[in-house]
Design an enzyme around this catalytic site. Structure first.
Site, PDB file in Angstrom:
ATOM      1  N   ASN A  87      52.863  17.703  49.152  1.00 39.40           N
ATOM      2  CA  ASN A  87      51.623  18.471  49.302  1.00 39.40           C
ATOM      3  C   ASN A  87      51.566  19.163  50.655  1.00 39.40           C
ATOM      4  O   ASN A  87      52.077  18.675  51.652  1.00 39.40           O
ATOM      5  CB  ASN A  87      50.385  17.595  49.066  1.00 39.40           C
ATOM      6  CG  ASN A  87      50.327  16.352  49.935  1.00 39.40           C
ATOM      7  OD1 ASN A  87      51.339  15.849  50.389  1.00 39.40           O
ATOM      8  ND2 ASN A  87      49.125  15.847  50.157  1.00 39.40           N
ATOM      9  N   VAL A  88      50.919  20.323  50.659  1.00 38.18           N
ATOM     10  CA  VAL A  88      50.764  21.139  51.868  1.00 38.18           C
ATOM     11  C   VAL A  88      49.298  21.535  51.961  1.00 38.18           C
ATOM     12  O   VAL A  88      48.806  22.337  51.146  1.00 38.18           O
ATOM     13  CB  VAL A  88      51.673  22.389  51.811  1.00 38.18           C
ATOM     14  CG1 VAL A  88      51.464  23.262  53.043  1.00 38.18           C
ATOM     15  CG2 VAL A  88      53.146  21.976  51.710  1.00 38.18           C
ATOM     16  N   GLU A  89      48.599  20.945  52.923  1.00 42.00           N
ATOM     17  CA  GLU A  89      47.154  21.172  53.032  1.00 42.00           C
ATOM     18  C   GLU A  89      46.858  22.408  53.871  1.00 42.00           C
ATOM     19  O   GLU A  89      47.759  23.052  54.402  1.00 42.00           O
ATOM     20  CB  GLU A  89      46.494  19.907  53.586  1.00 42.00           C
ATOM     21  CG  GLU A  89      46.678  18.739  52.627  1.00 42.00           C
ATOM     22  CD  GLU A  89      45.937  17.485  53.022  1.00 42.00           C
ATOM     23  OE1 GLU A  89      45.494  17.373  54.190  1.00 42.00           O
ATOM     24  OE2 GLU A  89      45.796  16.607  52.153  1.00 42.00           O
TER      25      GLU A  89
ATOM     26  N   CYS B  99      49.007  21.038  46.034  1.00 41.74           N
ATOM     27  CA  CYS B  99      49.452  19.697  45.649  1.00 41.74           C
ATOM     28  C   CYS B  99      50.989  19.639  45.652  1.00 41.74           C
ATOM     29  O   CYS B  99      51.662  20.675  45.575  1.00 41.74           O
ATOM     30  CB  CYS B  99      48.944  19.342  44.255  1.00 41.74           C
ATOM     31  SG  CYS B  99      47.193  18.911  44.193  1.00 41.74           S
TER      32      CYS B  99
ATOM     33  N   GLU C 169      52.831  18.893  43.327  1.00 38.63           N
ATOM     34  CA  GLU C 169      53.331  19.462  42.074  1.00 38.63           C
ATOM     35  C   GLU C 169      53.543  20.966  42.203  1.00 38.63           C
ATOM     36  O   GLU C 169      54.425  21.531  41.559  1.00 38.63           O
ATOM     37  CB  GLU C 169      52.360  19.159  40.920  1.00 38.63           C
ATOM     38  CG  GLU C 169      52.267  17.687  40.538  1.00 38.63           C
ATOM     39  CD  GLU C 169      51.253  16.885  41.362  1.00 38.63           C
ATOM     40  OE1 GLU C 169      50.900  17.328  42.476  1.00 38.63           O
ATOM     41  OE2 GLU C 169      50.820  15.830  40.887  1.00 38.63           O
TER      42      GLU C 169
ATOM     43  N   CYS D 171      46.743  15.070  39.377  1.00 35.18           N
ATOM     44  CA  CYS D 171      45.358  15.490  39.127  1.00 35.18           C
ATOM     45  C   CYS D 171      45.323  16.379  37.880  1.00 35.18           C
ATOM     46  O   CYS D 171      46.369  16.824  37.387  1.00 35.18           O
ATOM     47  CB  CYS D 171      44.800  16.227  40.346  1.00 35.18           C
ATOM     48  SG  CYS D 171      45.492  17.876  40.597  1.00 35.18           S
TER      49      CYS D 171
ATOM     50  N   CYS E  64      47.084  19.687  38.039  1.00 34.22           N
ATOM     51  CA  CYS E  64      48.540  19.570  38.079  1.00 34.22           C
ATOM     52  C   CYS E  64      49.120  19.133  36.737  1.00 34.22           C
ATOM     53  O   CYS E  64      50.274  19.446  36.444  1.00 34.22           O
ATOM     54  CB  CYS E  64      48.954  18.641  39.210  1.00 34.22           C
ATOM     55  SG  CYS E  64      48.713  19.454  40.796  1.00 34.22           S
TER      56      CYS E  64
HETATM   57  N1  THU Z   1      47.415  15.599  45.730  1.00 35.09           N
HETATM   58  C1  THU Z   1      48.630  15.980  45.247  1.00 35.09           C
HETATM   59  O1  THU Z   1      49.493  16.478  45.988  1.00 35.09           O
HETATM   60  N2  THU Z   1      48.853  15.834  43.904  1.00 35.09           N
HETATM   61  C2  THU Z   1      47.986  15.272  43.029  1.00 35.09           C
HETATM   62  O2  THU Z   1      48.230  15.267  41.831  1.00 35.09           O
HETATM   63  C3  THU Z   1      46.777  14.621  43.543  1.00 35.09           C
HETATM   64  C4  THU Z   1      46.369  15.041  44.917  1.00 35.09           C
HETATM   65  C5  THU Z   1      47.154  15.786  47.173  1.00 35.09           C
HETATM   66  C6  THU Z   1      46.180  16.892  47.492  1.00 35.09           C
HETATM   67  C7  THU Z   1      45.692  16.477  48.859  1.00 35.09           C
HETATM   68  O3  THU Z   1      46.554  17.030  49.833  1.00 35.09           O
HETATM   69  C8  THU Z   1      45.820  14.960  48.869  1.00 35.09           C
HETATM   70  O4  THU Z   1      46.605  14.618  47.742  1.00 35.09           O
HETATM   71  C9  THU Z   1      44.495  14.229  48.789  1.00 35.09           C
HETATM   72  O5  THU Z   1      43.750  14.680  47.729  1.00 35.09           O
END
Ligand code: THU
Length: 137
Positions: free
Chosen positions: A44-46, A55, A57, A88, A91
């Site tokens: 994941n890259v915020e 996410c 994915e 999620c 995704c």
């Molecule tokens: N996140 C994912 O990368 N994939 C998912 O399916 C669930 C959530 C990440 C997004 C965010 O950076 C962190 O988890 C917390 O929600």
């Protein structure tokens, strides 16, 4: 197909170390097997504008196309502690788009098919059915 889930999870864990998650402090790593045998991964890259977060994915699907395309046959996802994480809702749809029929996912409640985690989905196979039946609006 016999899948070495432990080995795939190890790749997801390695991907996890590349996560950029300064806001949630919740790194996620994902890994998948492609129908040609390739193994791909993503993290994941915020973003400071939180809603723009990508996410793990998303990175994985990007990698899928950047390394030759194809369809996903097996997928796993882990949190920063190495525990299996359920993709999620968004995704699941993202994965569905790029799944081979019957794609397997390692989930918090065991190995499941993509159809089990996103039942009655709408995706490329459904659109193709419309087209086959001449029912495209
Ligand atoms: N996140 C994912 O990368 N994939 C998912 O399916 C669930 C959530 C990440 C997004 C965010 O950076 C962190 O988890 C917390 O929600």
């Amino acid at each position: 197909m016999d899948i070495d889930w432990e080995a795939l999870r190890a790749i997801a864990n390695e991907a996890n170390t590349h996560a950029y998650a300064p806001y949630s402090k919740f790194p996620v790593g994902a890994a998948a097997i492609v129908d040609d045998g390739r193994i791909i991964s993503g993290a994941n890259v915020e973003n400071a504008s939180y809603g723009l977060t990508l996410c793990a994915e998303c990175a994985l699907v990007s990698s899928l196309h950047m390394t030759g395309g194809g369809r996903l046959v097996a997928f796993t996802c882990v949190d920063g502690r190495g525990n299996i994480l359920m993709p999620c809702g968004r995704c699941r749809q993202l994965l569905y788009e790029h799944s081979a029929p019957g794609m397997l996912l390692e989930t918090v409640s065991g190995v499941k098919t993509i159809d089990e985690v996103i039942p009655d989905a709408f995706g490329p196979r459904q659109l193709a059915e419309y087209e086959k039946n001449g029912a495209t609006p």
